[in-house]
Write a protein that holds these residues in place. Structure first.
Motif, PDB file in Angstrom:
ATOM      1  N   THR A 177       0.839  -1.189   0.000  1.00  0.00           N
ATOM      2  CA  THR A 177       0.000   0.000   0.000  1.00  0.00           C
ATOM      3  C   THR A 177       0.874   1.238   0.000  1.00  0.00           C
ATOM      4  O   THR A 177       2.054   1.179   0.359  1.00  0.00           O
ATOM      5  CB  THR A 177      -0.951   0.008   1.216  1.00  0.00           C
ATOM      6  N   ALA A 178       0.282   2.355  -0.414  1.00  0.00           N
ATOM      7  CA  ALA A 178       1.018   3.610  -0.487  1.00  0.00           C
ATOM      8  C   ALA A 178       0.217   4.712   0.186  1.00  0.00           C
ATOM      9  O   ALA A 178      -1.013   4.707   0.155  1.00  0.00           O
ATOM     10  CB  ALA A 178       1.303   3.983  -1.938  1.00  0.00           C
ATOM     11  N   PRO A 225       6.020  10.751   0.003  1.00  0.00           N
ATOM     12  CA  PRO A 225       5.116   9.597   0.053  1.00  0.00           C
ATOM     13  C   PRO A 225       5.698   8.414   0.810  1.00  0.00           C
ATOM     14  O   PRO A 225       6.904   8.348   1.085  1.00  0.00           O
ATOM     15  CB  PRO A 225       4.919   9.265  -1.429  1.00  0.00           C
ATOM     16  N   GLY A 283       5.610   4.035   1.084  1.00  0.00           N
ATOM     17  CA  GLY A 283       5.270   2.750   0.483  1.00  0.00           C
ATOM     18  C   GLY A 283       5.617   1.648   1.458  1.00  0.00           C
ATOM     19  O   GLY A 283       6.733   1.626   1.997  1.00  0.00           O
ATOM     20  N   PRO A 317       5.967   4.900  -3.576  1.00  0.00           N
ATOM     21  CA  PRO A 317       4.901   4.018  -4.072  1.00  0.00           C
ATOM     22  C   PRO A 317       5.320   3.200  -5.287  1.00  0.00           C
ATOM     23  O   PRO A 317       4.887   2.052  -5.444  1.00  0.00           O
ATOM     24  CB  PRO A 317       3.772   5.008  -4.431  1.00  0.00           C
ATOM     25  N   ILE A 323       7.686   0.363  -4.001  1.00  0.00           N
ATOM     26  CA  ILE A 323       7.087  -0.679  -3.166  1.00  0.00           C
ATOM     27  C   ILE A 323       6.308  -1.678  -4.004  1.00  0.00           C
ATOM     28  O   ILE A 323       6.174  -2.850  -3.614  1.00  0.00           O
ATOM     29  CB  ILE A 323       6.205  -0.050  -2.073  1.00  0.00           C
ATOM     30  N   GLN A 324       5.808  -1.265  -5.171  1.00  0.00           N
ATOM     31  CA  GLN A 324       5.085  -2.217  -6.016  1.00  0.00           C
ATOM     32  C   GLN A 324       5.995  -3.368  -6.429  1.00  0.00           C
ATOM     33  O   GLN A 324       5.593  -4.542  -6.400  1.00  0.00           O
ATOM     34  CB  GLN A 324       4.543  -1.521  -7.265  1.00  0.00           C
TER      35      GLN A 324
END
Length: 465
Positions: free
Chosen positions: A347-348, A354, A356, A418, A421-422
């Motif tokens: 999740t972000a 930001p 992550g 974000p 982290i994906q």
């Protein structure tokens, strides 16, 4: 479908989950209808993830312009709020139209109105054209995908003068001063948005730190970083009352502070949208949190009714609702009982900077990993800020099961977190070990290379936690 029903499947709520379930089922040859009381696309497309991300991107330009000056650029810029709102609304309308068109192409009947249960197989839809006209529809199976709605504290004096996150998307003018109550991702994201747009921004949260449920290092790091962006953060405190005056809205706080702002926004949580749906007439039960109670296959207490997405309050993320929709279709219409795996879902938080995350926080891992955990942490200034004098820092953290050496948690705070982290989520989901991360060659010069070059443990715990 028997001749006694109008449809094989009737879906209530045309958000991301409801639309996916309706389309898959219609494409499989079933007769399907979907009802939407507002606009097709649901929370994510209309009043959530998508418009919010546009606002985040708009607000981040001020920071980019400041960074550009360190690289020799001279930037003169101003922001036009009405122009932005118009562009945002045009794009949201386009996306909503695409969702509606895709439903039509799949053969789904779109019913524009609010659906309420009359019994387990029957709904009454009140059309949203203002005429009050109703239509009774029957279906063999019904899927509830009505999502959630903002929660506003009842009983707080002056709460009627405040807005929720949904109204924040349509403010007629940009305020000069705003207070945002809440410490979750919505509150933190909107604080960054308004601060980036030049609004004097205050974030107030009753807890000891923002982002409850996230890793403690992430929480502390982000709190410090957003203050560097000019956001005033007040923790361990909440409103006693709100007073409207000729010059603004006055917040009277529990700690005795009195602050005045033009707008006060409450982002203190969301609740399942179940009010006045007639669930009791359909035999659908709620759990102790007010969400629709479902089993592992998303089936409710009624034999022919299922529920997915935020209305079940399991894991309130758009991609999760979509996966739950696919699992519903596989289970009910393809004779393939399926459920979504909620482990290691990335999740972000589109805060500024930001966040992550994927997997376990350090605290969660210490309670889960019987042999303890290894923790790897780095904090550094991004290369991009080398010429600006900025003291903004990136945080990266790996949490490793000491026994298996699997990386069970990854936490990033910083630019492009974000996006990183994906891909990190693939490795965590696959159960790769720290040695396998280390064996991956770094891409230089990048921030992400730190994820595969962390060698020194911050701590090691051999207890049961």
């Amino acid at each position: 479908m028997t001749d006694s029903y109008d449809y094989d499947l009737f879906v209530i709520g045309a958000g991301s989950g409801g639309v996916r379930a309706a389309r898959l089922t219609a494409l499989g040859g079933k007769k399907v209808a979907i009802a939407e009381e507002y606009r097709v696309g649901g929370t994510c497309v209309i009043r959530g993830c998508v418009p919010k991300k546009f606002m985040v991107m708009a607000s981040d330009f001020a920071h980019q312009f400041h960074t550009a000056e360190g690289y020799g650029w001279t930037v003169e810029a101003s922001f036009d709020w009405p122009k932005f709102l118009q562009a945002k609304d045009v794009e949201i309308a386009r996306l909503s139209g695409i969702y509606a068109a895709n439903l039509g192409k799949a053969g789904v009947d779109l019913v524009n109105g609010r659906a309420v249960f009359k019994d387990a197989h029957t709904v009454e839809v009140t059309h949203r054209d203002g005429t009050g006209e109703t239509r009774t529809i029957t279906a063999e199976k019904i899927l509830i995908a009505t999502g959630g709605r903002p929660w506003m504290p009842e009983g707080l004096e002056g709460i009627e003068h405040c807005i929720s996150s949904e109204e924040a998307f349509h403010l007629p003018e940009l305020p000069k001063r705003i207070m945002i109550a809440g410490g979750g991702y919505i509150a933190v994201e909107f604080a960054g948005i308004f601060a980036g747009l030049g609004v004097e921004t205050t974030l107030i949260y009753r807890g000891p730190n923002i982002l409850r449920g996230f890793d403690d290092d992430v929480r502390a790091h982000l709190a410090g970083e957003i203050e560097k962006r000019g956001i005033k953060v007040i923790l361990g405190c909440q409103h006693q009352k709100i007073e409207k005056t000729e010059t603004g809205l006055v917040s009277h706080l529990e700690n005795g502070m009195v602050l005045e702002h033009d707008v006060i926004m409450f982002a203190t949580g969301r609740v399942p949208h179940v009010k006045d749906l007639g669930l009791e007439k359909a035999g659908v039960s709620l759990n102790d949190k007010g969400a629709i109670e479902v089993d592992t296959l998303s089936k409710t207490s009624a034999d022919n009714i299922w529920a997915i997405g935020d209305v079940t309050d399991r894991m309130n993320l758009t991609p999760v609702a979509i996966r739950e929709a696919v699992a519903f279709h596989e289970t009910v219409y393809r004779n393939n009982p399926s459920h979504f795996d909620y482990e290691a879902v990335a999740t972000a938080v589109f805060s500024q900077p930001p966040v992550g995350v994927v997997g376990l926080s350090e605290s969660e891992a210490r309670h889960t990993c019987s042999a303890g955990v290894d923790v790897y942490v780095t904090r550094f200034r991004p290369m991009k800020y080398a010429f600006t004098g900025s003291d903004e820092r990136v945080l990266m953290k790996l949490v490793v099961d000491a026994a298996s050496q699997k990386v069970v948690g990854v936490h990033i705070v910083g630019p492009e977190a974000p996006e990183m982290i994906q891909l990190a989520a693939i490795a965590v989901k696959a159960g790769l070990t720290k040695a396998q991360w280390d064996a991956t060659c770094a891409v230089h010069p990048t921030m992400a290379e730190e994820l595969v070059t962390l060698k020194e443990k911050q701590s090691q715990d051999t207890s049961a936690g």
